[in-house]
Design a protein around this motif. Structure first.
Motif, PDB file in Angstrom:
ATOM      1  N   GLU A 234      47.033 -53.479   1.638  1.00 25.89           N
ATOM      2  CA  GLU A 234      46.367 -54.150   0.785  1.00 25.89           C
ATOM      3  C   GLU A 234      45.125 -53.235   0.115  1.00 25.89           C
ATOM      4  OE1 GLU A 234      43.358 -57.957   0.942  1.00 25.89           O
ATOM      5  OE2 GLU A 234      44.709 -57.966   2.374  1.00 25.89           O
ATOM      6  N   GLU A 235      44.480 -52.769   0.749  1.00 24.96           N
ATOM      7  CA  GLU A 235      43.469 -51.726   0.529  1.00 24.96           C
ATOM      8  C   GLU A 235      44.225 -50.657  -0.454  1.00 24.96           C
ATOM      9  OE1 GLU A 235      40.151 -52.222   0.362  1.00 24.96           O
ATOM     10  OE2 GLU A 235      40.754 -53.977   1.541  1.00 24.96           O
TER      11      GLU A 235
ATOM     12  N   LYS B  20      45.072 -52.002  -3.981  1.00 24.59           N
ATOM     13  CA  LYS B  20      43.908 -52.157  -4.731  1.00 24.59           C
ATOM     14  C   LYS B  20      43.292 -51.130  -5.193  1.00 24.59           C
ATOM     15  CE  LYS B  20      41.957 -56.366  -1.897  1.00 24.59           C
ATOM     16  NZ  LYS B  20      40.715 -56.770  -1.282  1.00 24.59           N
TER      17      LYS B  20
END
Length: 225
Positions: A189-190, A193
């Motif tokens: 997820e990071e 981003k």
């Protein structure tokens, strides 16, 4: 007598045709457009347009109202050549019931994730599962390498072993923040981003105008409504 016989024959033929059309229109796994619209990013009109696409795909080869792997490959890559990890993986993720075919409801729910208006969170989760080949809840280096090779193979691009290794190593350097040799959902997820381009293939612009663009990218249906 001849007229009566002809009339009876015509009536029988009409009845047979009607049954065939009804069977075609209500393929196995058919679900009400309003219900699917309430559960996905699509509107009811868009779901109806997708059903026209679904009918064409599901009758393109096997002709049973269900999308089989070779029909799915034909739709995605315009060919039915030997298996490819990427194509097989996407098919398996659309096949929510794990019964070897894609029903209409599965088709719409899965395709909804590729809608431009679908949330980044949905796209991120789908992409993670796509790379998590063994279903362990982590993306391993070997899994990422296999998928990178499959993606390039579908694009007819040939990269050297060292080039592929470099792509995988660079991805892990950025994503594997705790250095345990694998990428967990939070790390993924990071990573997404910081690298939004990693989800660029998770959006299909034409889905936003499916009701108007439908005739231009789907072969004409042989059955009229």
């Amino acid at each position: 007598m001849g007229g009566a016989s002809s009339s009876s024959s015509s009536s029988s033929s009409s009845s047979s045709t009607k049954k065939r059309l009804n069977k075609f229109k209500r393929a196995p796994g058919y679900e009400d457009p309003a219900v699917l619209a309430a559960q996905t990013t699509f509107t009811a009109n868009e779901v109806e347009a997708l059903y026209e696409l679904y009918k064409n795909l599901s009758f393109s080869i096997v002709k049973d109202g269900l999308i089989h792997k070779e029909e799915f490959r034909l739709a995605l890559f315009s060919n039915t050549k030997g298996s490819n990890l990427f194509a097989d993986r996407v098919f398996d993720m659309f096949d929510l019931k794990r019964n070897g075919v894609i029903e209409f409801g599965e088709f719409v729910r899965s395709l909804s994730i590729f809608h431009p208006k679908a949330s980044e969170s949905e796209k991120t989760k789908f992409a993670f599962k796509l790379y998590d080949l063994r279903g362990t809840g982590y993306i391993e280096k070997e899994e990422l390498k296999e998928m990178v090779l499959a993606l390039f193979a579908e694009s007819d691009l040939c990269l050297s072993e060292s080039a592929v290794e470099e792509i995988v190593d660079n991805t892990f350097k950025q994503a594997d923040s705790n250095g345990d040799g694998r990428i967990d959902p939070k790390e993924w997820e990071e990573f997404v981003k910081k690298n939004p381009a990693s989800l660029r293939n998770m959006s299909l612009p034409y889905l936003q105008d499916i009701t108007t663009s439908f005739p231009s990218f789907v072969m004409h249906s042989e059955v009229e409504d």
